[in-house]
Design an enzyme around this catalytic site. Structure first.
Site, PDB file in Angstrom:
ATOM      1  CD  GLU A 113      -2.696  -1.047   2.618  1.00 53.80           C
ATOM      2  OE1 GLU A 113      -2.487  -0.140   3.459  1.00 53.80           O
ATOM      3  OE2 GLU A 113      -3.550  -1.922   2.752  1.00 53.80           O
ATOM      4  CE  LYS A 115       4.835   5.335   7.144  1.00 49.91           C
ATOM      5  NZ  LYS A 115       4.423   6.629   7.585  1.00 49.91           N
ATOM      6  CG  ASP A 117       3.593  12.729   4.760  1.00 50.74           C
ATOM      7  OD1 ASP A 117       3.435  12.487   5.969  1.00 50.74           O
ATOM      8  OD2 ASP A 117       4.516  13.428   4.313  1.00 50.74           O
ATOM      9  CE1 TYR A 225      -3.898   2.827   9.018  1.00 51.89           C
ATOM     10  CE2 TYR A 225      -3.616   4.715   7.569  1.00 51.89           C
ATOM     11  CZ  TYR A 225      -3.571   4.162   8.823  1.00 51.89           C
ATOM     12  OH  TYR A 225      -3.212   4.932   9.888  1.00 51.89           O
ATOM     13  CE  LYS A 312       9.528   7.513   7.539  1.00 47.15           C
ATOM     14  NZ  LYS A 312       8.665   8.467   8.209  1.00 47.15           N
ATOM     15  CB  CYS A 406      12.282  48.548   1.937  1.00 47.93           C
ATOM     16  SG  CYS A 406      11.287  48.015   0.540  1.00 47.93           S
ATOM     17  CB  CYS A 409      10.725  52.219  -0.950  1.00 46.32           C
ATOM     18  SG  CYS A 409      10.343  51.588   0.681  1.00 46.32           S
ATOM     19  CB  CYS A 424       8.802  47.594   3.629  1.00 44.29           C
ATOM     20  SG  CYS A 424       8.777  49.296   3.011  1.00 44.29           S
ATOM     21  CB  CYS A 430       6.955  50.432  -0.493  1.00 44.82           C
ATOM     22  SG  CYS A 430       8.002  49.031  -0.876  1.00 44.82           S
TER      23      CYS A 430
END
Ligand code: IVH
Length: 667
Positions: A113, A115, A117, A225, A312, A406, A409, A424, A430
Site C-alpha cells: 500500500e 504510505k 502522509d 487502511y 520510507k 527595504c 524603497c 517595510c 513602496c
C-alpha cells in the site's frame, strides 16, 4: 405537509443525499448536477429546521460543520493505535521477509500500500452510523475530533449495504490533496496569513480547529487502511479493504497483492519514481502480510506489528551553489528572502530558487555567502534549503544577513512583536506594495475588475494610478494613448471599472486589503456592523465581540483606520460611488447584549443552536464556547453537562434559561 409526511420526506432526502455524496466524493461518478444536489440539500435543511424533533447528527446537512466550539475530549482507543516499524533500506525489507519465512515456513502473500502522509484517524461505526472519530494522540488516548471529521465528504456518515458489523473501528489517514493545499496556501498568502509548510501540517492544523464550519471549507480527504472488528469475519486484509469499498468508504485504488519480494520491489520502485504523479503526498510504501491468521501468529512487538513494515522514501535532495539571497516585498510589506541557486535537477524539475521563509530560518541554517547548499522538495512543492555543506565552505565566507532596509524603497524595516516576518512600513510609498494592493483590489473575489497584472504595472509606471481609488478617475483619453490599449480594450476596462461600483459591501471591504481581513472575516464584519463607518469607529472590545474576530484581526482593523492614507482612500472610493454599507439595512436588531460573552450549553426544544447564536449576534453579543472568568452569562438548555454547571458556579457566572434570555433581547 404533516409531521409524518415530513419525517418520511426527511428520511428519503437523507438517503438520497448520502448516496449522491458517495457517488460524487468517493466514486467520482456523480449522477446529478451540483445544482440538483444543492436543491435537495436545501429542502432537507429547511425541513430539519422546521422539525428539529427529527434531527440526526449524521444528517448530510451536518457536513457544513458548526461554529459551536467544544474543545477536544480525550478518548482512550479500544485497541491501541500502534505505529509501523520503518526502514529506508532494501536489505531490511529482505530481512523482514526472511523473518516471516522463518516464522511461518509457508510462502506468503504481501499487500503493498502507499504510505499516505497525513494524520492517522480512527473511526467508530455503530449500526452503520459514524459515532466517533479520534486522532492517534499518543496511541493510547487521542482527541475526539468527530465534529470536524463529519465535514470530510468522502467519509460516509451512514454505511451502505447491510453486512457491516454492528460495531467496528476503521482506521486510515486524513490527507489534504495537493491541489486543494496549493489553492488554500495561495489564498492565505493573499490575505497576509501564515502559509502551511506542507499538506501534512495543514491537515493536522485543520483537524485541530475549534470551529468545524471552517474545517468544512478546507479540502480534506481520507484513505482507509485497516478494519478492526471483534468478530473475525475476514480471512485476509485485502478482503476487509474490499468490504470497506462496498460499505461506502474511499478505498485507495493503489493497493496490490504480491507473492514475491521481487514484485514488492517493483511496486516500491514504481512509486518512488512516480510519486509526483499522485494527487496527494506519500512518504513511502507499507508492506503488510495479507493473511489474518498469519498476522495473528506473528503478533506484535511492544510498539509495532511484526506483520507489517514501512519502507520510507528518502527525501529528494540535491546539492548546489547558493548564488545570492534576494528579498521580495509583498502587498502587506512582508519581506520574504528567496535563495537564487545554480540550477540543479531535483525530482524531475530544475530548481533555481528556494524559499528561505524569514530571518530566523537564515540564522538557523547558518548560511554563508557562496555556500554549497542541500535543497529538498519540502512536501514536493516549494524547494527549500535544509542545510549547508560546511566542508565546502571557506572559513572567511561572510554570513548571509537579513537586510535592514527595504530593497525597493530604502525604508528601514520593522519586525512586529511576536511575528517572524520583517515588514517595510512604507505602505504608501513602496512600489510593489502599492501595485500588489491594487492587484488585490481588482481581483475576482474583490472588485472583479478585468485587468491583467501587466496592465496595472503599466498604469502605475505611467503615473496614472497610485491607489485603487485612482482607477475610478481613469478616462478614455488616459488609456488610448498607452501602448497596450486600443479602442476596444480601453472601453472594456472602463466598463469593467464602471460595473465594479455595484459590488456589494462585504467584497468592497475585502478589496481594501486590510491585513487578516479575508473574505470570511469581511463578511462577518459587514454583517455585524453594517457599514464602513461603524467598523472604522468600532473599539477593540466591539470588534472582538464579533464571533471569530480575535485580537489580531481587531488590532489590524484599528491600525488600518488610524492611517490617514487609508481613510482618504476610503473617502475617495466612497466619492466614486462604491458601496460602503450593507443593503437591506443592518442586521443589528438591538444593543441589548453589547460586549457580552455568552456560553450556550445543552439543547433547546424550539430553537436550534444556530438560531440562538444568530440571536446573540444580532443583539450585539458574542457566542463563546467555553466558560472563563470573562463569560457574562450562560444560557442553559436541557441535558447540560454537570461539569459546565459546576464551572459556572465556581466562577460566579449567572446561569439563565432560554425564557429569561428571550426576555433580555426583547426588552
Ligand atoms: S497501517 C499497526 N497503512 O503510518 C499500524 N499505516 O507509522 C497500522 N500510514 O500511524 C498502520 N499509510 O498513520 C498503515 N497504508 C498505510 C498507511 C499507514 C500511512 C501511517 C499511519 C501510521 C503510520 C505508521
Amino acid at each position: 405537509m404533516n409531521k409524518a409526511e415530513a419525517k418520511t420526506r426527511i428520511l428519503k432526502l437523507r438517503e438520497a443525499l448520502h448516496r449522491h455524496n458517495h457517488l460524487y466524493y468517493v466514486k467520482a461518478d456523480p449522477e446529478i448536477s451540483d445544482f440538483e444536489f444543492d436543491l435537495l440539500l436545501q429542502e432537507l435543511s429547511t425541513l430539519e429546521k422546521k422539525h428539529p424533533e427529527f434531527s440526526d447528527e449524521n444528517s448530510p446537512t451536518r457536513r457544513v460543520g458548526s461554529d459551536i466550539t467544544t474543545g477536544f475530549k480525550q478518548v482512550a482507543h479500544a485497541i491501541p493505535m500502534l505505529s509501523l516499524g520503518n526502514t529506508y533500506s532494501r536489505e531490511e525489507l529482505e530481512e523482514f521477509a526472511e523473518r516471516i519465512r522463518k516464522n511461518t515456513g509457508d510462502p506468503v502473500e504481501y499487500v503493498c500500500e502507499l504510505k499516505y502522509d497525513g494524520v492517522a484517524i480512527s473511526l467508530t461505526y455503530e449500526n452503520g452510523s459514524l459515532q466517533r472519530a479520534v486522532t492517534r494522540g499518543d496511541g493510547i488516548v487521542g482527541d475526539d475530533v468527530t465534529e470536524n471529521v463529519r465535514t470530510i465528504r468522502s467519509i460516509p456518515l451512514k454505511l451502505q449495504g447491510n453486512d457491516y458489523p454492528g460495531k467496528f473501528e476503521i482506521r486510515g489517514e486524513v490527507i489534504m490533496p495537493l491541489d486543494g493545499f496549493r489553492k488554500m496556501n495561495l489564498e492565505r498568502e493573499k490575505n497576509g496569513e501564515q502559509i502551511f509548510a506542507n499538506p501534512r501540517n495543514a491537515t493536522a492544523g485543520t483537524l485541530k480547529m475549534q470551529n468545524s464550519s471552517l474545517v468544512a471549507k478546507r479540502p480534506l480527504d481520507c484513505y482507509l487502511y485497516a478494519v478492526a472488528t471483534e468478530d473475525e469475519i475476514f480471512s485476509t486484509h485485502m478482503e476487509s479493504i474490499q468490504a470497506c469499498d462496498k460499505w461506502g468508504f474511499k478505498v485507495p485504488p493503489y493497493n496490490r497483492v504480491f507473492k514475491s519480494l521481487d514484485d514488492v520491489f517493483g511496486y516500491v520502485d514504481h512509486w518512488e519514481k512516480n510519486r509526483k504523479e499522485l494527487p496527494f503526498e506519500i512518504d513511502g510504501v507499507v508492506l503488510k502480510i495479507n493473511s489474518f491468521d498469519l498476522q495473528k501468529k506473528l503478533g506484535f512487538t511492544a510498539k509495532t506489528p511484526r506483520w507489517a513494515i514501512a519502507y520510507k522514501f528518502k527525501a529528494q535532495q540535491a546539492s548546489t551553489k547558493l548564488i545570492n539571497v534576494a528579498f521580495q516585498v509583498g502587498r502587506t510589506g512582508a519581506v520574504t528572502p528567496v535563495a537564487n541557486l545554480e540550477p540543479v535537477q531535483l525530482a524531475g524539475t530544475v530548481v533555481k530558487r528556494a524559499s528561505l521563509h524569514n530571518a530566523d530560518q537564515i540564522n538557523l541554517l547558518d548560511l554563508r555567502e557562496n555556500d554549497t547548499v542541500f535543497v529538498e522538495k519540502g512536501g514536493d512543492i516549494i524547494p527549500k534549503i535544509v542545510g549547508a555543506d560546511k566542508e565546502k565552505r571557506t572559513s572567511s565566507a561572510p554570513p548571509v544577513r537579513f537586510i535592514t532596509h527595504c530593497p525597493e524603497c530604502g525604508t528601514k524595516l520593522v519586525r512586529l512583536e511576536g511575528e517572524v516576518a520583517h515588514y517595510c512600513p512604507n505602505n504608501y510609498g513602496c512600489p510593489p506594495q502599492i501595485k500588489e494592493r491594487i492587484i488585490h483590489f481588482i481581483s475576482r473575489k474583490a472588485m472583479n475588475i478585468n485587468a491583467a497584472e501587466a496592465t496595472i504595472d503599466l498604469l502605475f509606471r505611467e503615473g496614472l494610478i497610485q491607489t485603487p481609488a485612482d482607477l475610478y478617475k481613469l478616462s478614455y483619453n488616459d488609456l488610448i494613448r498607452l501602448e497596450r490599449f486600443a479602442e476596444k480594450s480601453s472601453h472594456n476596462l472602463l466598463k469593467s471599472i464602471e460595473d465594479s461600483r455595484e459590488v456589494p459591501f462585504p467584497r468592497v471591504l475585502y478589496a481594501l486589503g486590510i491585513r487578516y481581513v479575508g473574505e470570511t472575516v469581511a463578511k462577518k464584519l459587514a454583517a455585524h456592523f453594517g457599514s464602513i463607518d461603524a467598523i472604522g469607529k468600532a473599539s477593540h472590545e466591539a470588534l472582538v465581540a464579533v464571533n471569530e474576530i480575535g485580537d489580531r484581526i481587531a488590532e489590524s482593523v484599528i491600525n488600518f483606520f488610524r492611517e490617514d492614507a487609508n481613510t482618504e482612500m476610503v473617502e475617495s472610493l466612497r466619492g466614486a460611488g462604491l458601496k460602503f454599507s450593507v443593503e437591506n439595512g443592518n442586521t443589528r436588531l438591538s444593543e441589548a447584549l453589547d460586549g457580552q460573552s455568552i456560553v450556550i450549553s445543552g439543547t433547546f426544544r424550539d430553537i436550534s443552536r444556530d438560531q440562538l447564536k444568530q440571536m446573540i449576534e444580532e443583539n450585539g453579543g458574542k457566542n463563546v464556547s467555553s466558560i472563563s472568568n470573562k463569560t457574562s452569562f450562560l444560557v442553559a438548555g436541557e441535558n447540560m453537562g454537570p461539569e459546565k454547571r459546576r464551572k459556572a458556579q465556581s466562577l460566579n457566572i449567572p446561569v439563565i434559561d432560554i425564557n429569561e434570555f428571550l426576555r433580555m433581547i426583547n426588552q
